[in-house]
Motif scaffolding. Structure first.
Motif, PDB file in Angstrom:
ATOM      1  N   PRO A  44      52.292 -25.455  46.973  1.00 15.93           N
ATOM      2  CA  PRO A  44      52.357 -25.202  45.522  1.00 15.93           C
ATOM      3  C   PRO A  44      51.096 -25.605  44.773  1.00 15.93           C
ATOM      4  O   PRO A  44      50.670 -24.901  43.847  1.00 15.93           O
ATOM      5  CB  PRO A  44      53.572 -26.039  45.080  1.00 15.93           C
ATOM      6  CG  PRO A  44      54.427 -26.125  46.303  1.00 15.93           C
ATOM      7  CD  PRO A  44      53.470 -26.186  47.459  1.00 15.93           C
ATOM      8  N   GLU A  45      50.466 -26.716  45.145  1.00 12.30           N
ATOM      9  CA  GLU A  45      49.250 -27.147  44.464  1.00 12.30           C
ATOM     10  C   GLU A  45      48.122 -26.147  44.687  1.00 12.30           C
ATOM     11  O   GLU A  45      47.376 -25.813  43.752  1.00 12.30           O
ATOM     12  CB  GLU A  45      48.822 -28.532  44.947  1.00 12.30           C
ATOM     13  CG  GLU A  45      47.565 -29.056  44.254  1.00 12.30           C
ATOM     14  CD  GLU A  45      47.135 -30.418  44.763  1.00 12.30           C
ATOM     15  OE1 GLU A  45      46.020 -30.847  44.395  1.00 12.30           O
ATOM     16  OE2 GLU A  45      47.895 -31.040  45.532  1.00 12.30           O
ATOM     17  N   THR A  46      48.023 -25.646  45.926  1.00 18.26           N
ATOM     18  CA  THR A  46      47.002 -24.642  46.217  1.00 18.26           C
ATOM     19  C   THR A  46      47.259 -23.373  45.427  1.00 18.26           C
ATOM     20  O   THR A  46      46.325 -22.760  44.887  1.00 18.26           O
ATOM     21  CB  THR A  46      46.968 -24.335  47.725  1.00 18.26           C
ATOM     22  OG1 THR A  46      46.622 -25.526  48.446  1.00 18.26           O
ATOM     23  CG2 THR A  46      45.946 -23.244  48.043  1.00 18.26           C
ATOM     24  N   GLN A  47      48.527 -22.974  45.322  1.00 19.84           N
ATOM     25  CA  GLN A  47      48.869 -21.773  44.566  1.00 19.84           C
ATOM     26  C   GLN A  47      48.493 -21.931  43.102  1.00 19.84           C
ATOM     27  O   GLN A  47      47.982 -20.999  42.467  1.00 19.84           O
ATOM     28  CB  GLN A  47      50.372 -21.483  44.702  1.00 19.84           C
ATOM     29  CG  GLN A  47      50.799 -21.044  46.092  1.00 19.84           C
ATOM     30  CD  GLN A  47      50.471 -19.575  46.352  1.00 19.84           C
ATOM     31  OE1 GLN A  47      49.513 -19.035  45.808  1.00 19.84           O
ATOM     32  NE2 GLN A  47      51.255 -18.927  47.196  1.00 19.84           N
ATOM     33  N   GLU A  48      48.749 -23.119  42.551  1.00 21.38           N
ATOM     34  CA  GLU A  48      48.431 -23.363  41.151  1.00 21.38           C
ATOM     35  C   GLU A  48      46.914 -23.307  40.923  1.00 21.38           C
ATOM     36  O   GLU A  48      46.432 -22.716  39.950  1.00 21.38           O
ATOM     37  CB  GLU A  48      48.988 -24.726  40.740  1.00 21.38           C
ATOM     38  CG  GLU A  48      48.795 -25.054  39.269  1.00 21.38           C
ATOM     39  CD  GLU A  48      49.428 -26.376  38.887  1.00 21.38           C
ATOM     40  OE1 GLU A  48      49.055 -26.921  37.831  1.00 21.38           O
ATOM     41  OE2 GLU A  48      50.296 -26.877  39.640  1.00 21.38           O
ATOM     42  N   ARG A  49      46.163 -23.942  41.814  1.00 21.05           N
ATOM     43  CA  ARG A  49      44.711 -23.916  41.689  1.00 21.05           C
ATOM     44  C   ARG A  49      44.177 -22.499  41.883  1.00 21.05           C
ATOM     45  O   ARG A  49      43.219 -22.090  41.215  1.00 21.05           O
ATOM     46  CB  ARG A  49      44.074 -24.854  42.715  1.00 21.05           C
ATOM     47  CG  ARG A  49      44.423 -26.316  42.535  1.00 21.05           C
ATOM     48  CD  ARG A  49      43.583 -27.197  43.432  1.00 21.05           C
ATOM     49  NE  ARG A  49      42.183 -27.194  43.018  1.00 21.05           N
ATOM     50  CZ  ARG A  49      41.235 -27.874  43.644  1.00 21.05           C
ATOM     51  NH1 ARG A  49      41.533 -28.582  44.725  1.00 21.05           N
ATOM     52  NH2 ARG A  49      39.998 -27.850  43.226  1.00 21.05           N
ATOM     53  N   ALA A  50      44.797 -21.758  42.798  1.00 21.80           N
ATOM     54  CA  ALA A  50      44.359 -20.385  43.046  1.00 21.80           C
ATOM     55  C   ALA A  50      44.575 -19.519  41.813  1.00 21.80           C
ATOM     56  O   ALA A  50      43.726 -18.682  41.476  1.00 21.80           O
ATOM     57  CB  ALA A  50      45.111 -19.807  44.243  1.00 21.80           C
ATOM     58  N   ALA A  51      45.705 -19.714  41.132  1.00 18.82           N
ATOM     59  CA  ALA A  51      45.986 -18.931  39.927  1.00 18.82           C
ATOM     60  C   ALA A  51      44.953 -19.226  38.842  1.00 18.82           C
ATOM     61  O   ALA A  51      44.468 -18.312  38.166  1.00 18.82           O
ATOM     62  CB  ALA A  51      47.401 -19.224  39.433  1.00 18.82           C
ATOM     63  N   ALA A  52      44.593 -20.505  38.680  1.00 17.78           N
ATOM     64  CA  ALA A  52      43.613 -20.879  37.660  1.00 17.78           C
ATOM     65  C   ALA A  52      42.233 -20.314  37.996  1.00 17.78           C
ATOM     66  O   ALA A  52      41.526 -19.800  37.121  1.00 17.78           O
ATOM     67  CB  ALA A  52      43.549 -22.400  37.533  1.00 17.78           C
ATOM     68  N   GLY A  93      41.793 -17.614  50.144  1.00 12.89           N
ATOM     69  CA  GLY A  93      42.759 -16.591  50.536  1.00 12.89           C
ATOM     70  C   GLY A  93      43.865 -16.444  49.503  1.00 12.89           C
ATOM     71  O   GLY A  93      44.303 -15.327  49.185  1.00 12.89           O
ATOM     72  N   ALA A  94      44.336 -17.579  48.968  1.00 15.27           N
ATOM     73  CA  ALA A  94      45.357 -17.531  47.923  1.00 15.27           C
ATOM     74  C   ALA A  94      44.812 -16.898  46.650  1.00 15.27           C
ATOM     75  O   ALA A  94      45.523 -16.166  45.945  1.00 15.27           O
ATOM     76  CB  ALA A  94      45.879 -18.940  47.633  1.00 15.27           C
ATOM     77  N   VAL A  95      43.534 -17.164  46.347  1.00 18.67           N
ATOM     78  CA  VAL A  95      42.904 -16.535  45.178  1.00 18.67           C
ATOM     79  C   VAL A  95      42.845 -15.018  45.382  1.00 18.67           C
ATOM     80  O   VAL A  95      43.127 -14.242  44.454  1.00 18.67           O
ATOM     81  CB  VAL A  95      41.491 -17.105  44.956  1.00 18.67           C
ATOM     82  CG1 VAL A  95      40.789 -16.344  43.828  1.00 18.67           C
ATOM     83  CG2 VAL A  95      41.553 -18.583  44.602  1.00 18.67           C
ATOM     84  N   GLN A  96      42.501 -14.588  46.577  1.00 22.87           N
ATOM     85  CA  GLN A  96      42.471 -13.151  46.856  1.00 22.87           C
ATOM     86  C   GLN A  96      43.823 -12.507  46.585  1.00 22.87           C
ATOM     87  O   GLN A  96      43.901 -11.408  46.019  1.00 22.87           O
ATOM     88  CB  GLN A  96      42.062 -12.907  48.312  1.00 22.87           C
ATOM     89  CG  GLN A  96      40.562 -12.950  48.557  1.00 22.87           C
ATOM     90  CD  GLN A  96      40.222 -12.597  49.982  1.00 22.87           C
ATOM     91  OE1 GLN A  96      40.598 -13.303  50.914  1.00 22.87           O
ATOM     92  NE2 GLN A  96      39.492 -11.515  50.172  1.00 22.87           N
ATOM     93  N   GLU A  97      44.889 -13.160  47.005  1.00 25.50           N
ATOM     94  CA  GLU A  97      46.219 -12.613  46.772  1.00 25.50           C
ATOM     95  C   GLU A  97      46.509 -12.497  45.282  1.00 25.50           C
ATOM     96  O   GLU A  97      47.074 -11.500  44.814  1.00 25.50           O
ATOM     97  CB  GLU A  97      47.273 -13.488  47.453  1.00 25.50           C
ATOM     98  CG  GLU A  97      47.220 -13.442  48.969  1.00 25.50           C
ATOM     99  CD  GLU A  97      48.327 -14.275  49.601  1.00 25.50           C
ATOM    100  OE1 GLU A  97      49.221 -14.733  48.847  1.00 25.50           O
ATOM    101  OE2 GLU A  97      48.303 -14.462  50.821  1.00 25.50           O
TER     102      GLU A  97
END
Length: 248
Positions: A156-164, A199-203
């Motif tokens: 979840p932390e990676t997802q949050e950072r990726a969204a930002a 990779g999460a940012v790409q998504e």
């Protein structure tokens, strides 16, 4: 690959997978060298149990000192001297150098001598994220084992950072994006951690393509180039700097 080679060579370069999977595979191979069972590593014999508990006297692990980023030549010289002392209780002595690609050139040259002319009972396991950072002479004296890639779900932390970060890449200005990327560089993430984040940012960016196709395509191209950088070193700026260069 997931199985162990048979018979075992005296030295292996272990690539692919993640840092954790390479370390786990190296431990399994160390157990195989010392296993007393019929199908090494059996996981049940005394030697296998001691390797699993990091308590076997014939397995030695070398890593960068806590306050250092490199494995120094003195560490490898110590390993080399130990290699000529016969095993304590097993048939082999196993040396795990992890991450092997953190050895500086002097350390690699020191290792080369024992890779070439070491005693028959000595075995060497070299997990490495970027094998291209190793000298050709070191790589040529090791059998190559490549683990399959891993694609874990980002936390979840990676997802949050990726969204930002995705929002900055799509809509932020150059200064704000540069500040965010410099901050990420200063954290000195490991290569696989950075790759998971990008990779999460790409998504995240891919989901926005219908709303912003031109900018989204530019961002995806920049991220792809960054992730394909084979010589990323935390703090050096080589990977993240590509993103700024391609977008502005």
């Amino acid at each position: 690959m997931t199985g162990l080679p048979h018979p075992l060579s005296h030295a292996y370069l272990i690539t692919g997978g993640s840092g954790a999977s390479r370390a786990a595979f190296a431990k399994r191979m160390a157990a195989a060298y010392l296993c007393a069972g019929e199908r090494p590593p059996c996981g049940q014999c005394r030697a296998c149990r001691k390797v699993a508990a990091d308590a076997h006297p014939d397995v030695r692990c070398t890593a960068p000192a806590p306050d250092k980023r490199e494995i120094a030549v003195d560490q490898i010289r110590s390993l080399r001297a130990d290699a000529y002392v016969r095993p304590n209780e097993g048939r082999r002595k196993v040396y795990v150098i992890d991450p092997a690609d953190s050895m500086n050139p002097a350390a690699q040259n020191a290792l080369l001598k024992v890779l070439e002319d070491g005693p028959a009972y000595a075995a060497f396991l070299l997990p490495a994220e970027n094998p291209g950072l190793l000298l050709d002479t070191v790589r040529s004296r090791c059998e190559l084992l490549t683990l399959p890639p891993e694609h874990p779900e980002p936390d979840p932390e990676t997802q949050e950072r990726a969204a930002a970060l995705a929002a900055l890449l799509l809509d932020g200005d150059e200064l704000a994006l540069a500040q965010a990327l410099v901050g990420l560089e200063l954290e000195r993430p490991k290569g696989d951690q950075l790759d998971a984040l990008l990779g999460a940012v790409q998504e995240q960016v891919s989901r926005s393509l219908p709303q912003n196709p031109r900018r989204g395509a530019q961002v995806l191209s920049a991220l792809k180039a960054a992730r394909e950088n084979a010589v990323y070193r935390p703090g050096a700026g080589h990977t993240l700097g590509q993103i700024i260069t391609r977008l502005f």
